[in-house]
Design a protein around this motif. Structure first.
Motif, mmCIF file in Angstrom:
data_model
loop_
_atom_site.group_PDB
_atom_site.id
_atom_site.type_symbol
_atom_site.label_atom_id
_atom_site.label_comp_id
_atom_site.label_asym_id
_atom_site.label_seq_id
_atom_site.Cartn_x
_atom_site.Cartn_y
_atom_site.Cartn_z
ATOM 1 N N SER A 148 2.820 1.871 15.317
ATOM 2 C CA SER A 148 3.870 2.121 14.324
ATOM 3 C C SER A 148 3.348 1.844 12.920
ATOM 4 O O SER A 148 2.673 0.846 12.676
ATOM 5 C CB SER A 148 5.094 1.238 14.604
ATOM 6 N N GLY A 160 4.651 1.734 8.830
ATOM 7 C CA GLY A 160 5.711 1.754 7.827
ATOM 8 C C GLY A 160 5.110 2.101 6.474
ATOM 9 O O GLY A 160 3.963 1.750 6.186
ATOM 10 N N GLU A 161 5.890 2.800 5.671
ATOM 11 C CA GLU A 161 5.399 3.223 4.360
ATOM 12 C C GLU A 161 6.484 3.022 3.313
ATOM 13 O O GLU A 161 7.640 3.384 3.535
ATOM 14 C CB GLU A 161 5.001 4.696 4.410
ATOM 15 N N THR A 177 7.351 5.565 9.781
ATOM 16 C CA THR A 177 8.649 5.338 9.140
ATOM 17 C C THR A 177 8.434 5.079 7.662
ATOM 18 O O THR A 177 7.706 4.157 7.289
ATOM 19 C CB THR A 177 9.368 4.141 9.773
ATOM 20 N N SER A 178 9.070 5.898 6.827
ATOM 21 C CA SER A 178 8.875 5.799 5.388
ATOM 22 C C SER A 178 10.204 5.587 4.683
ATOM 23 O O SER A 178 11.242 6.107 5.111
ATOM 24 C CB SER A 178 8.202 7.078 4.874
ATOM 25 N N LEU A 206 15.274 -1.267 3.968
ATOM 26 C CA LEU A 206 14.382 -2.014 4.855
ATOM 27 C C LEU A 206 15.070 -3.268 5.373
ATOM 28 O O LEU A 206 14.924 -3.616 6.555
ATOM 29 C CB LEU A 206 13.090 -2.374 4.116
ATOM 30 N N GLN A 214 16.953 -2.784 8.544
ATOM 31 C CA GLN A 214 16.235 -2.410 9.757
ATOM 32 C C GLN A 214 15.789 -3.654 10.526
ATOM 33 O O GLN A 214 15.613 -4.716 9.950
ATOM 34 C CB GLN A 214 14.997 -1.557 9.412
ATOM 35 N N MET A 244 6.499 -3.270 12.229
ATOM 36 C CA MET A 244 5.421 -2.282 12.180
ATOM 37 C C MET A 244 4.077 -2.917 12.487
ATOM 38 O O MET A 244 3.856 -4.115 12.257
ATOM 39 C CB MET A 244 5.369 -1.631 10.791
ATOM 40 N N TRP A 248 1.247 -1.210 7.431
ATOM 41 C CA TRP A 248 2.054 -0.764 6.301
ATOM 42 C C TRP A 248 1.184 -0.066 5.272
ATOM 43 O O TRP A 248 0.092 -0.538 4.940
ATOM 44 C CB TRP A 248 2.739 -1.955 5.627
ATOM 45 N N HIS A 257 9.046 -7.466 8.619
ATOM 46 C CA HIS A 257 9.011 -6.264 9.455
ATOM 47 C C HIS A 257 7.584 -5.887 9.852
ATOM 48 O O HIS A 257 7.262 -4.711 10.015
ATOM 49 C CB HIS A 257 9.689 -5.107 8.724
ATOM 50 N N THR A 258 6.729 -6.893 9.990
ATOM 51 C CA THR A 258 5.354 -6.688 10.441
ATOM 52 C C THR A 258 5.105 -7.502 11.700
ATOM 53 O O THR A 258 5.426 -8.693 11.747
ATOM 54 C CB THR A 258 4.349 -7.128 9.351
#
Length: 242
Positions: free
Chosen positions: A66, A68-69, A99-100, A161, A164, A168, A171, A196-197
């Motif tokens: 996964s 994230g951006e 996911t951006s 963010l 959510q 991820m 990133w 979120h990491t």
């Protein structure tokens, strides 16, 4: 030299007001900045975001991955990442989710024009354009291939963010320059990126401003400085240890 098309009304929700500079390079009027490196945005993606996160080497172990951006922009990072994912040998099955988070999603014709400079990603560009909605809002979820799902979450990055729960593996921090868009590099947002990491997950960014590095360190990341792309002195990358 720049050639200005009729710009979208920047006051409209979700609109992206653009100027076009030589070579069909989009320029954000909202942030007074180019969308990618004027030398070669595709090669910059490979140097900063892919290599900075240890990709594609990490994919060769197999399994789902996964990304994230922050800042979808033209979709250039997505297309170059997909190209390298597609051409990397890895055990099957493996699925990539990308996911951006994007405040001002671009229109299809603008994406097409911005990505036209790179024949290397023609296949990925065509697939993205074929599925891109006429008026992107909310959560845009596109199954671009059997092994790739793109999600673009439209709105302010900190707010969206924070809402959510998914973490991820890597990133791409690709907002406009910190001097032009400091909210995209704030201590609060970097803390959300860290939250979120996954443990052992990574980040990479072209930005090397001192306050960006300090905010990433304050969030809990280890941070490494290394040479940037196309003569830029530094870029940042790092890892969540726990």
């Amino acid at each position: 030299m720049s050639t200005t098309d009729p710009a979208t009304d920047i006051s409209a929700p979700g609109a992206q007001a653009l100027d076009w500079h030589a070579g069909d390079m989009p320029y954000s009027l909202a942030f007074d900045d180019h969308f990618y490196c004027r030398t070669d945005g595709r090669l910059e993606c490979g140097h900063v975001f892919l290599a900075g996160n240890g990709l594609p080497d990490r994919w060769r172990d197999g399994g789902d991955f996964s990304i994230g951006e922050l800042g979808f922009g033209t979709g250039l990072n997505l297309c170059e990442t997909w190209r390298q994912w597609r051409t990397t040998e890895k055990p099957a099955p493996a699925r990539l989710s990308f996911t951006s988070f994007e405040l001002y999603p671009m229109q299809r014709d603008d994406i097409a024009r911005a990505l036209s400079a790179w024949p290397e990603i023609a296949k990925e560009r065509a697939a993205l354009l074929a599925r891109w909605p006429d008026a992107p809002t909310g959560h845009v979820v596109l199954d671009l291939a059997d092994d790739l799902q793109l999600t673009v979450i439209c709105g302010a990055a900190l707010e969206t963010l924070s809402a959510q729960e998914r973490a991820m593996d890597a990133w791409f921090l690709d907002g406009f320059a910190p001097s032009r868009n400091p909210d995209m590099w704030s201590e609060a947002l970097m803390a959300e990126v860290y939250r979120h990491t996954h443990p052992g997950g990574t980040f990479a960014t072209y930005a090397a401003a001192g306050f960006v590095r300090r905010n990433l360190q304050a969030a809990g990341f280890s941070v490494t400085r290394s040479p940037g792309f196309a003569g830029k002195r530094e870029m940042l990358s790092g890892q969540r240890s726990a």
